[in-house]
Write a protein that holds these residues in place. Structure first.
Motif, short mmCIF file in Angstrom:
data_model
loop_
_atom_site.label_atom_id
_atom_site.label_comp_id
_atom_site.label_asym_id
_atom_site.label_seq_id
_atom_site.Cartn_x
_atom_site.Cartn_y
_atom_site.Cartn_z
N LEU A 180 0.82 -1.20 0.00
CA LEU A 180 0.00 0.00 0.00
C LEU A 180 0.86 1.26 0.00
CD1 LEU A 180 -2.76 -0.89 2.64
CD2 LEU A 180 -2.75 -1.36 0.18
N GLY A 181 1.84 1.29 0.88
CA GLY A 181 2.66 2.48 1.03
C GLY A 181 3.38 2.89 -0.23
N ARG A 182 3.89 1.92 -0.98
CA ARG A 182 4.60 2.26 -2.23
C ARG A 182 3.67 2.98 -3.20
NH1 ARG A 182 6.46 -3.11 -1.54
NH2 ARG A 182 5.16 -3.87 -3.25
N ALA A 183 2.42 2.54 -3.26
CA ALA A 183 1.46 3.19 -4.16
C ALA A 183 1.15 4.60 -3.68
CB ALA A 183 0.18 2.36 -4.24
N PHE A 184 1.07 4.81 -2.37
CA PHE A 184 0.82 6.15 -1.84
C PHE A 184 1.99 7.08 -2.16
CE2 PHE A 184 -1.62 3.88 1.81
CZ PHE A 184 -2.65 3.57 0.93
N VAL A 240 -4.63 4.37 7.56
CA VAL A 240 -5.21 3.37 6.65
C VAL A 240 -5.52 2.14 7.48
CG1 VAL A 240 -4.90 2.06 4.54
CG2 VAL A 240 -3.88 4.33 4.75
N SER A 241 -6.78 1.95 7.75
CA SER A 241 -7.26 0.90 8.64
C SER A 241 -7.76 -0.28 7.81
CB SER A 241 -8.37 1.49 9.53
OG SER A 241 -8.88 0.54 10.44
N GLY A 242 -8.93 -0.78 8.09
CA GLY A 242 -9.49 -1.89 7.32
C GLY A 242 -10.96 -2.06 7.65
N VAL A 243 -11.71 -2.57 6.71
CA VAL A 243 -13.14 -2.82 6.93
C VAL A 243 -13.29 -3.77 8.11
CG1 VAL A 243 -15.19 -3.91 5.94
CG2 VAL A 243 -13.79 -2.39 4.55
N GLY A 244 -14.19 -3.44 9.02
CA GLY A 244 -14.44 -4.29 10.18
C GLY A 244 -13.71 -3.87 11.44
N GLY A 265 -16.77 -16.47 1.16
CA GLY A 265 -16.43 -15.17 1.75
C GLY A 265 -16.69 -14.04 0.78
N ARG A 266 -17.32 -12.96 1.24
CA ARG A 266 -17.75 -11.87 0.37
C ARG A 266 -16.80 -10.69 0.48
NH1 ARG A 266 -21.84 -9.91 2.74
NH2 ARG A 266 -22.98 -8.97 1.01
N LEU A 267 -16.41 -10.14 -0.69
CA LEU A 267 -15.42 -9.08 -0.77
C LEU A 267 -15.86 -7.99 -1.74
CD1 LEU A 267 -12.43 -11.51 -1.40
CD2 LEU A 267 -12.93 -10.45 0.79
N THR A 268 -15.24 -6.83 -1.61
CA THR A 268 -15.40 -5.77 -2.62
C THR A 268 -13.99 -5.40 -3.08
OG1 THR A 268 -15.58 -4.24 -0.73
CG2 THR A 268 -17.61 -4.77 -1.91
N PRO A 269 -13.39 -6.17 -3.98
CA PRO A 269 -11.98 -5.97 -4.37
C PRO A 269 -11.74 -4.57 -4.91
CG PRO A 269 -12.82 -8.07 -5.22
CD PRO A 269 -14.00 -7.31 -4.70
N LEU A 270 -10.64 -3.96 -4.45
CA LEU A 270 -10.32 -2.58 -4.78
C LEU A 270 -8.93 -2.51 -5.39
CD1 LEU A 270 -11.01 0.48 -4.53
CD2 LEU A 270 -9.97 0.40 -2.25
N HIS A 271 -8.80 -1.93 -6.57
CA HIS A 271 -7.50 -1.79 -7.22
C HIS A 271 -6.64 -0.80 -6.44
CE1 HIS A 271 -4.44 -0.93 -10.24
NE2 HIS A 271 -4.83 -2.02 -10.90
N ILE A 272 -5.38 -1.11 -6.29
CA ILE A 272 -4.47 -0.30 -5.49
C ILE A 272 -4.39 1.14 -5.99
CG2 ILE A 272 -2.51 -1.13 -6.85
CD1 ILE A 272 -2.50 0.03 -3.15
N ASP A 273 -4.46 1.35 -7.30
CA ASP A 273 -4.36 2.72 -7.83
C ASP A 273 -5.59 3.54 -7.43
OD1 ASP A 273 -1.95 2.08 -8.93
OD2 ASP A 273 -2.68 1.90 -10.99
N ASP A 274 -6.76 2.90 -7.35
CA ASP A 274 -7.97 3.61 -6.93
C ASP A 274 -7.88 3.99 -5.46
OD1 ASP A 274 -9.10 3.38 -9.49
OD2 ASP A 274 -9.88 1.39 -9.04
N LEU A 275 -7.36 3.09 -4.63
CA LEU A 275 -7.15 3.43 -3.23
C LEU A 275 -6.13 4.54 -3.08
CD1 LEU A 275 -7.52 2.96 -0.19
CD2 LEU A 275 -5.74 1.19 -0.34
N ALA A 276 -5.03 4.44 -3.83
CA ALA A 276 -3.98 5.46 -3.72
C ALA A 276 -4.49 6.84 -4.12
CB ALA A 276 -2.78 5.07 -4.59
N ASP A 277 -5.30 6.91 -5.17
CA ASP A 277 -5.85 8.21 -5.57
C ASP A 277 -6.69 8.81 -4.45
OD1 ASP A 277 -4.63 8.17 -8.05
OD2 ASP A 277 -6.40 7.43 -9.12
#
Length: 313
Positions: free
Chosen positions: A23-27, A124-128, A193-205
């Motif tokens: 995550l950090g590298r993308a940020f 940067v935390s996490g769902v849940g 298991g249910r997820l909402t996958p998120l692309h790293i570039d979208d999170l970084a933006d």
């Protein structure tokens, strides 16, 4: 110490704690594209320099709080996204646990930020995340969030769902199994298991916009992709992108945990029973607040996200 004020025409100095991780590298790269001055907090600056990130490296270790305040000097905003090596498989004897790094480590970073006069924190935390949760990773993240909220500093908290991209070690492990295991795909558990996958570039933006602006200040924002998918649906999407369809063989969780119990006894962080629970749990983000508050946050669906970097065949 008086808090530093940022203003127009001033290049902000941003510290990324955890800047050498996925995550950090993308940020760091996203901030660099936005002309920020970036400092990466790392235990080993010499080794980290080999990553070639557009940043200054400075030594600091969240398990050694005394190293943190000097690293924070001159910093306007700190992004906190530290993870322990081998995550999510803990190694308690080496201090690599959720409570030690996520909870106590974040609290130490917050205290150092206060001592150094940092203006704003982005965690940067996490769902849940929940300080009263039964599962320790949710509890550790929840305690970390509380440290940030109670700091008295400007802050924003981002809770991503399952994040993937070219450099990740989670979804790309699925990709390796699709490519490497003939005839079937070995799925841990029922694949429900249910997820909402998120692309790293979208999170970084999103994180960069929150960091450099004020629209997210005081908010806790969940961030996930546009689709709720089961683990089996994620695997089938990867198969479709790779053009390698095959049946999914579900391995009972009890059997997987039996093997994990044996691996826990071996040297190294190979697997643990808790990690099995971690990788098969739900992770569904409600991204409505993030989408409504940030017009640029329009995360891509999983299939086009994978197609951008996975070769077919």
């Amino acid at each position: 110490m008086p808090r530093r004020q940022s203003g127009a025409g001033v290049t902000p100095r941003i510290l990324v704690a955890g800047g050498t991780g996925f995550l950090g590298r993308a940020f760091v790269r996203g901030l660099a594209r936005r002309n920020a001055q970036i400092v990466v907090l790392t235990r080993n600056p010499g080794k980290a320099a080999g990553l070639g990130l557009p940043a200054e490296y400075i030594r600091g270790d969240v398990t050694r709080p005394g190293t943190l305040s000097p690293a924070m000097r001159g910093v306007d905003t700190a992004i906190l996204c530290v993870q322990f090596p081998g995550y999510p498989v803990e190694a308690p004897t080496r201090g690599r646990t959720f409570m030690e790094v996520d909870a106590r480590g974040t609290a130490a970073l917050v205290q150092a930020a206060l001592e150094a006069g940092v203006r704003k924190l982005v965690y940067v935390s996490g769902v849940g995340a929940d300080p009263h949760a039964g599962r320790k990773w949710y509890r550790a993240k929840g305690l970390a969030e509380a440290s940030v909220r109670e700091s008295g500093l400007a802050y924003a908290i981002v809770r991503p769902s399952w994040v993937y991209g070219p450099e990740d070690r989670s979804l790309n492990r699925f990709v390796s199994l699709v490519k490497g295991v003939p005839f079937f795909f070995p799925q841990l558990g029922g694949g429900t298991g249910r997820l909402t996958p998120l692309h790293i570039d979208d999170l970084a933006d999103l994180v960069c916009e929150i960091t450099l602006g004020s629209s997210g200040d005081g908010f806790t924002l969940e961030a996930g992709g546009p689709d709720v998918m089961t683990l089996d649906e994620v695997v089938r999407t990867a198969m479709r992108v790779l053009d390698r369809p095959k049946p999914i063989l579900h391995i009972p969780i009890g059997l997987v945990k039996l093997g994990a119990a044996v691996l826990e006894l071996l040297p190294g962080q190979l697997l643990s029973r808790a990690a099995v629970d971690f990788v098969t749990q739900d992770g569904v983000a409600d991204s409505r607040r993030a989408r409504n508050g940030f017009s640029g946050f329009r995360p891509r669906a999983l299939e086009p996200g994978l197609e951008a970097y996975l070769p077919r065949g």
